[in-house]
Write a protein that holds these residues in place. Structure first.
Motif, PDB file in Angstrom:
ATOM      1  N   VAL A 133       2.395  -1.406   2.658  1.00 31.35           N
ATOM      2  CA  VAL A 133       2.357  -2.705   1.987  1.00 31.35           C
ATOM      3  C   VAL A 133       1.699  -2.554   0.617  1.00 31.35           C
ATOM      4  CG1 VAL A 133       1.742  -5.134   2.202  1.00 31.35           C
ATOM      5  CG2 VAL A 133       2.117  -3.768   4.265  1.00 31.35           C
ATOM      6  N   HIS A 134       2.337  -3.173  -0.367  1.00 30.58           N
ATOM      7  CA  HIS A 134       1.829  -3.157  -1.739  1.00 30.58           C
ATOM      8  C   HIS A 134       1.078  -4.468  -1.972  1.00 30.58           C
ATOM      9  CE1 HIS A 134       2.795  -2.244  -6.262  1.00 30.58           C
ATOM     10  NE2 HIS A 134       1.547  -1.970  -5.936  1.00 30.58           N
ATOM     11  N   TYR A 135      -0.200  -4.361  -2.310  1.00 28.73           N
ATOM     12  CA  TYR A 135      -1.031  -5.536  -2.552  1.00 28.73           C
ATOM     13  C   TYR A 135      -1.464  -5.592  -4.012  1.00 28.73           C
ATOM     14  CZ  TYR A 135      -1.501  -6.208   2.500  1.00 28.73           C
ATOM     15  OH  TYR A 135      -1.247  -6.432   3.828  1.00 28.73           O
ATOM     16  N   SER A 136      -1.618  -6.801  -4.517  1.00 27.15           N
ATOM     17  CA  SER A 136      -2.137  -6.981  -5.869  1.00 27.15           C
ATOM     18  C   SER A 136      -3.616  -6.624  -5.906  1.00 27.15           C
ATOM     19  CB  SER A 136      -1.959  -8.447  -6.308  1.00 27.15           C
ATOM     20  OG  SER A 136      -2.872  -9.279  -5.596  1.00 27.15           O
ATOM     21  N   ALA A 137      -4.190  -6.626  -7.080  1.00 26.00           N
ATOM     22  CA  ALA A 137      -5.619  -6.324  -7.225  1.00 26.00           C
ATOM     23  C   ALA A 137      -6.473  -7.338  -6.474  1.00 26.00           C
ATOM     24  CB  ALA A 137      -5.995  -6.311  -8.705  1.00 26.00           C
ATOM     25  N   GLU A 138      -5.929  -8.527  -6.235  1.00 22.98           N
ATOM     26  CA  GLU A 138      -6.647  -9.570  -5.503  1.00 22.98           C
ATOM     27  C   GLU A 138      -6.340  -9.533  -4.012  1.00 22.98           C
ATOM     28  OE1 GLU A 138      -4.747 -10.306  -8.344  1.00 22.98           O
ATOM     29  OE2 GLU A 138      -6.598  -9.928  -9.478  1.00 22.98           O
ATOM     30  N   GLY A 139      -5.502  -8.571  -3.574  1.00 26.04           N
ATOM     31  CA  GLY A 139      -5.204  -8.438  -2.161  1.00 26.04           C
ATOM     32  C   GLY A 139      -4.021  -9.259  -1.670  1.00 26.04           C
ATOM     33  N   VAL A 140      -3.198  -9.772  -2.563  1.00 23.61           N
ATOM     34  CA  VAL A 140      -2.025 -10.565  -2.180  1.00 23.61           C
ATOM     35  C   VAL A 140      -0.823  -9.647  -1.987  1.00 23.61           C
ATOM     36  CG1 VAL A 140      -0.441 -12.421  -2.866  1.00 23.61           C
ATOM     37  CG2 VAL A 140      -2.892 -12.593  -3.399  1.00 23.61           C
TER      38      VAL A 140
ATOM     39  N   ARG B  10       6.551  -5.260   1.282  1.00 21.13           N
ATOM     40  CA  ARG B  10       6.289  -4.624   2.571  1.00 21.13           C
ATOM     41  C   ARG B  10       7.464  -3.708   2.876  1.00 21.13           C
ATOM     42  NH1 ARG B  10       3.165  -6.696   7.798  1.00 21.13           N
ATOM     43  NH2 ARG B  10       1.846  -7.427   6.105  1.00 21.13           N
ATOM     44  N   ILE B  11       7.176  -2.414   2.986  1.00 21.69           N
ATOM     45  CA  ILE B  11       8.199  -1.388   3.218  1.00 21.69           C
ATOM     46  C   ILE B  11       8.068  -0.910   4.653  1.00 21.69           C
ATOM     47  CG2 ILE B  11       9.081   0.858   2.462  1.00 21.69           C
ATOM     48  CD1 ILE B  11       7.515   0.253  -0.224  1.00 21.69           C
ATOM     49  N   SER B  12       9.145  -0.997   5.423  1.00 24.16           N
ATOM     50  CA  SER B  12       9.105  -0.708   6.852  1.00 24.16           C
ATOM     51  C   SER B  12      10.357   0.071   7.241  1.00 24.16           C
ATOM     52  CB  SER B  12       9.040  -2.018   7.646  1.00 24.16           C
ATOM     53  OG  SER B  12       8.053  -2.885   7.130  1.00 24.16           O
ATOM     54  N   PRO B  13      10.374   0.623   8.456  1.00 24.91           N
ATOM     55  CA  PRO B  13      11.568   1.364   8.885  1.00 24.91           C
ATOM     56  C   PRO B  13      12.812   0.486   8.934  1.00 24.91           C
ATOM     57  CG  PRO B  13       9.701   1.897  10.280  1.00 24.91           C
ATOM     58  CD  PRO B  13       9.274   0.745   9.426  1.00 24.91           C
ATOM     59  N   VAL B  14      13.957   1.121   8.740  1.00 27.46           N
ATOM     60  CA  VAL B  14      15.238   0.441   8.900  1.00 27.46           C
ATOM     61  C   VAL B  14      15.248  -0.241  10.272  1.00 27.46           C
ATOM     62  CG1 VAL B  14      17.728   0.763   9.148  1.00 27.46           C
ATOM     63  CG2 VAL B  14      16.460   2.066   7.417  1.00 27.46           C
ATOM     64  N   GLY B  15      15.675  -1.499  10.297  1.00 26.61           N
ATOM     65  CA  GLY B  15      15.711  -2.252  11.544  1.00 26.61           C
ATOM     66  C   GLY B  15      14.551  -3.206  11.709  1.00 26.61           C
ATOM     67  N   VAL B  16      13.502  -3.030  10.887  1.00 27.99           N
ATOM     68  CA  VAL B  16      12.366  -3.957  10.894  1.00 27.99           C
ATOM     69  C   VAL B  16      12.600  -4.959   9.773  1.00 27.99           C
ATOM     70  CG1 VAL B  16       9.866  -4.188  10.659  1.00 27.99           C
ATOM     71  CG2 VAL B  16      10.837  -2.184  11.803  1.00 27.99           C
ATOM     72  N   ASN B  17      12.566  -6.223  10.098  1.00 24.98           N
ATOM     73  CA  ASN B  17      12.992  -7.277   9.176  1.00 24.98           C
ATOM     74  C   ASN B  17      11.873  -7.691   8.233  1.00 24.98           C
ATOM     75  OD1 ASN B  17      14.525  -9.299   8.001  1.00 24.98           O
ATOM     76  ND2 ASN B  17      14.002 -10.806   9.577  1.00 24.98           N
ATOM     77  N   THR B  18      11.617  -6.845   7.232  1.00 23.55           N
ATOM     78  CA  THR B  18      10.500  -7.141   6.330  1.00 23.55           C
ATOM     79  C   THR B  18      10.825  -7.059   4.846  1.00 23.55           C
ATOM     80  OG1 THR B  18       9.787  -4.833   6.370  1.00 23.55           O
ATOM     81  CG2 THR B  18       8.794  -6.317   7.979  1.00 23.55           C
ATOM     82  N   GLY B  19      11.921  -6.487   4.441  1.00 20.07           N
ATOM     83  CA  GLY B  19      12.177  -6.353   3.018  1.00 20.07           C
ATOM     84  C   GLY B  19      13.362  -5.454   2.752  1.00 20.07           C
ATOM     85  N   THR B  20      13.668  -5.225   1.488  1.00 24.45           N
ATOM     86  CA  THR B  20      14.885  -4.486   1.139  1.00 24.45           C
ATOM     87  C   THR B  20      14.685  -2.974   1.088  1.00 24.45           C
ATOM     88  OG1 THR B  20      14.388  -4.826  -1.210  1.00 24.45           O
ATOM     89  CG2 THR B  20      15.819  -6.437  -0.146  1.00 24.45           C
ATOM     90  N   ARG B  21      13.523  -2.509   0.645  1.00 21.90           N
ATOM     91  CA  ARG B  21      13.296  -1.062   0.584  1.00 21.90           C
ATOM     92  C   ARG B  21      12.784  -0.586   1.934  1.00 21.90           C
ATOM     93  NH1 ARG B  21      10.871   1.231  -4.858  1.00 21.90           N
ATOM     94  NH2 ARG B  21       8.933   0.148  -4.290  1.00 21.90           N
TER      95      ARG B  21
END
Length: 421
Positions: free
Chosen positions: A179-186, A190-201
């Motif tokens: 997971v990529h967070y901003s400097a403030e922690g936002v 979210r990068i996850s294995p293929v088949g996990v419904n979290t994002g495009t990459r």
């Protein structure tokens, strides 16, 4: 504000992965004066057992440009084993980053705390993800044994990378996610294995077959700032728990931040299925330091070692299809089903490794966990333990104080600086 504990060449924090370019000259950082102890505050008292406000040991990173400054991160929070899941002793706990420095007196000085947040800016929890979002199948319970809900943005954070642009990359044991967070922690991505419904990459689909509580334990960034390198803690259950046989085989995955391209390499552990590859820190774009440990205390025969590894001569094992749920196969078998001899015959080479330091032999390392390392340059390594918030399972799903057998004291987050080969 949370308080911090330090002792011996030791700090109350832990680290995960970093560049060494900006930390190679540490002569003006007074690490030798770290032996000092700070009282931890109490987060909660469960069944008469104090849960301390620690936990800063699951992962860490050096500040990318300011020597003597570090970031450390907690995991999902204090928990114990219970039935088919975990008791979350403080269910609203938010995984947190602590930014600290070694000041001019050689003391640990907390700069700030950064709580991890969802894309809307609301604090997340360490509760498991729902099905389809990175679930490990673990059922969450509260301290009384009541079933809790899930958190689609929940994280069992284990490693942290502090990027030059001020943002953070965090890996975990659920998805496993990066997971990529901003400097403030936002949360930004979210990068996850293929088949996990979290994002495009995506990461290769096979990584979703990590074992519960044995996901992506280590993460670092190569010195060129281009590639994230993560370690899976132990043998994955590929294709199934029953079929996976090679208990010393685990995987390293790389992710090109610019292109999204991923690669995988095999790592051969010294021990077996109960051992852990816990953290990784970069020496170059292809050379790294990696933790191997078991779960025993140092004074009770525990194994706590750091190895130098090189991925340049290793075989890339993603194969032609990163969507394959069982990954690349050899003679019709998943890699975890094959012996090392079978893999060698097929031309597959694991990463090379040589011992850099044995902490038990070198320092008399007492802790059971050893989950953070940061290379400081000049063959010096910062080492951190995970204190588990001062509690462990009593065998019945309830907490008891986590006591170091050699000293009889409650375990507390500790940072060592050690010379390596």
């Amino acid at each position: 504000m949370k308080k911090l504990f330090v002792s011996a060449l030791i700090v109350t924090v832990a680290i995960s992965c970093s560049k060494d370019d900006d930390n190679s000259n540490n002569q003006d950082i007074n690490y030798s004066k770290l032996p000092q102890e700070f009282a931890f505050s109490t987060m909660a008292t469960i069944n008469g057992v104090d849960v301390i406000n620690g936990g800063f040991g699951s992962g860490a990173a050096a500040h990318p440009s300011r020597k003597g400054e570090f970031y450390v991160i907690t995991d999902r929070g204090p928990n114990t084993d219970y039935l088919n899941g975990k008791k979350f002793l403080t269910p609203n706990f938010t995984p947190t980053i602590m930014h600290f420095k070694i000041n001019a007196e050689g003391k640990v000085e907390v700069i700030k705390y950064i709580k991890l947040k969802n894309p809307s800016g609301q604090p997340i929890t360490g509760l498991p993800n729902p099905a389809g979002m990175g679930s490990t199948g673990e059922v969450p319970y509260d301290a009384s044994g009541n079933v809790l809900g899930t958190d689609k943005y929940g994280l069992d954070s284990e490693s942290i990378v502090a990027a030059p642009d001020g943002t953070f990359w965090v890996s975990d044991e659920y998805g496993p996610h990066i997971v990529h967070y901003s400097a403030e922690g936002v949360e930004m991505e979210r990068i996850s294995p293929v088949g996990v419904n979290t994002g495009t990459r995506k990461l290769p689909a096979v990584l979703a077959k990590r074992r519960a509580n044995r996901g992506m334990e280590g993460l670092c960034l190569t010195p060129d700032g281009r590639t994230l390198v993560g370690t899976i803690q132990s043998m994955m259950y590929v294709p199934t728990k029953a079929a996976a046989k090679n208990t010393t085989l685990t995987r390293i995955v790389t992710f090109d931040i610019m292109t999204g391209q991923t690669k995988q390499f095999l790592y051969k552990q010294d021990g077996g299925a109960s051992d852990s590859v816990c953290d990784i820190t970069a020496l170059s774009n292809t050379e790294f330091l990696v933790i191997e440990r078991d779960g025993n205390f140092g004074s009770q025969g525990g194994i706590k070692k750091v190895y130098r590894i090189n991925i340049s001569g290793a075989t890339e094992v993603t194969g032609s299809d990163m969507n394959a749920v069982d990954g690349m196969k050899v003679n019709g078998k998943a890699l975890e089903e094959c012996t090392w001899d079978e893999l060698g015959t097929a031309g597959i080479k694991a990463v090379s490794k040589t011992l850099a330091v044995d902490l038990v032999a070198k320092l008399g390392y007492e802790h059971d966990k050893f989950e953070g390392i940061v290379y400081l340059g000049n063959n010096k390594l910062a080492v951190f333990n995970d204190d588990d918030f001062g509690v462990v399972d009593d065998g019945n799903g309830n907490p008891k104080a986590k006591i170091l057998p050699k000293t009889g004291k409650v375990d507390k987050g500790t940072m060592y600086v050690v010379d390596i080969q």
